[in-house]
Design a protein around this motif. Sequence first.
Motif, PDB file in Angstrom:
ATOM      1  N   TRP A  72       0.838  -1.209   0.000  1.00  0.00           N
ATOM      2  CA  TRP A  72       0.000   0.000   0.000  1.00  0.00           C
ATOM      3  C   TRP A  72       0.870   1.255   0.000  1.00  0.00           C
ATOM      4  O   TRP A  72       0.612   2.209  -0.741  1.00  0.00           O
ATOM      5  CB  TRP A  72      -0.904  -0.013   1.223  1.00  0.00           C
ATOM      6  N   CYS A  73       1.914   1.263   0.825  1.00  0.00           N
ATOM      7  CA  CYS A  73       2.795   2.434   0.921  1.00  0.00           C
ATOM      8  C   CYS A  73       3.585   2.656  -0.369  1.00  0.00           C
ATOM      9  O   CYS A  73       3.786   3.795  -0.796  1.00  0.00           O
ATOM     10  CB  CYS A  73       3.759   2.277   2.104  1.00  0.00           C
ATOM     11  N   GLU A  74       4.026   1.569  -0.980  1.00  0.00           N
ATOM     12  CA  GLU A  74       4.784   1.703  -2.226  1.00  0.00           C
ATOM     13  C   GLU A  74       3.910   2.289  -3.332  1.00  0.00           C
ATOM     14  O   GLU A  74       4.359   3.155  -4.096  1.00  0.00           O
ATOM     15  CB  GLU A  74       5.322   0.336  -2.645  1.00  0.00           C
ATOM     16  N   ARG A  76       1.457   4.301  -3.031  1.00  0.00           N
ATOM     17  CA  ARG A  76       1.079   5.689  -2.756  1.00  0.00           C
ATOM     18  C   ARG A  76       2.269   6.560  -2.370  1.00  0.00           C
ATOM     19  O   ARG A  76       2.107   7.686  -1.927  1.00  0.00           O
ATOM     20  CB  ARG A  76       0.014   5.723  -1.647  1.00  0.00           C
ATOM     21  N   VAL A  78       4.320   6.398   0.160  1.00  0.00           N
ATOM     22  CA  VAL A  78       4.306   6.728   1.589  1.00  0.00           C
ATOM     23  C   VAL A  78       5.548   6.125   2.245  1.00  0.00           C
ATOM     24  O   VAL A  78       5.934   4.995   1.938  1.00  0.00           O
ATOM     25  CB  VAL A  78       3.034   6.177   2.268  1.00  0.00           C
ATOM     26  N   GLY A  79       6.159   6.864   3.146  1.00  0.00           N
ATOM     27  CA  GLY A  79       7.320   6.358   3.861  1.00  0.00           C
ATOM     28  C   GLY A  79       8.630   6.919   3.336  1.00  0.00           C
ATOM     29  O   GLY A  79       8.719   7.395   2.202  1.00  0.00           O
ATOM     30  N   ASN A  82      10.193   5.553  -0.011  1.00  0.00           N
ATOM     31  CA  ASN A  82       9.350   5.856  -1.164  1.00  0.00           C
ATOM     32  C   ASN A  82       9.361   7.340  -1.495  1.00  0.00           C
ATOM     33  O   ASN A  82       9.343   7.733  -2.671  1.00  0.00           O
ATOM     34  CB  ASN A  82       7.914   5.398  -0.901  1.00  0.00           C
ATOM     35  N   ALA A 154       5.509   1.224   7.464  1.00  0.00           N
ATOM     36  CA  ALA A 154       4.909   2.419   6.869  1.00  0.00           C
ATOM     37  C   ALA A 154       5.837   3.623   6.986  1.00  0.00           C
ATOM     38  O   ALA A 154       5.990   4.398   6.037  1.00  0.00           O
ATOM     39  CB  ALA A 154       3.570   2.715   7.537  1.00  0.00           C
ATOM     40  N   GLY A 157       8.736   3.043   4.626  1.00  0.00           N
ATOM     41  CA  GLY A 157       8.430   2.815   3.213  1.00  0.00           C
ATOM     42  C   GLY A 157       9.231   1.625   2.721  1.00  0.00           C
ATOM     43  O   GLY A 157       9.734   1.607   1.599  1.00  0.00           O
TER      44      GLY A 157
END
Length: 282
Positions: A72-74, A76, A78-79, A82, A154, A157
Amino acid sequence: MQSFLLSQEMTIRFAFFGGLLALLAAWEVASPWRISALPRLIRWRTNLGLSLAGTLAVRIVAPAAAMGVAIWCEAREVGLFNQFAVPLFLSLPLSLLALDLLIYAQHAIFHHVPLFWRMHRVHHADPEIDVTTAVRFHPIEILVSMGIKMAAVAALGAPPVAVLVFEVTLNAMAMFNHSNVALPPRIERMLRRVIVTPDMHRIHHSVRGDEHNMNFGFNLSVWDRLFRTYCDAPCGGAENLRIGLDAYKGTEPTRLFWSLALPFLGGARPNEASGEQRRENA
């Protein structure tokens, strides 16, 4: 790639778990560190039962777990990794190091905070130590640990492949360093410079408070050396090392429902010295 990793995560992890369990169990029979005084089936039934309960709890509460968070983080961006588009050849090893440090820190905290120790003492109550002790954790502790791991994934990332590699490695190393196997001393000392060995981790399962509050690492031995929680050898020598918790020396820890109820019972506190230590300090 992400969907493949997520869909095959449990298959990959179970394959490694089952294969390594069989291998280490055979090694324990062929070259045991200590001959078991308890029937293996009784302890294994409880330890593996706790593991199954923890796995089911995670799948019910957070079905995608840490892998799902990473994917999910990759997607979007996020982190940390990323946001700065850190290439995989850097983000992979850095994620593994950061997550390993997190597990070390979490383990130390679980020993020193009374609320967390109530859960974690289920792990230490095992009166013997072997490959199945590695998965003997209360389901509530598994859920808390997964929540911490998901938050860390999270924040970092961490790439999904790094999370999968870390989960498999952590499980494999925990099984190895809890195993009731005897390594040749020279090989053990060489390995211990880099990774946590069975001889090193057994000290952490001593009934002595000053010993089971040392050697918190699961994968790399560097964290214990760096943060001065490293213990080289148990007091009285490895041959006299007593495993478990003095407060629970009966057959109760070998029972599944007793182990599930333990966090809600009174008893030992973090850092509580064993009766042996109190006599020595008197």
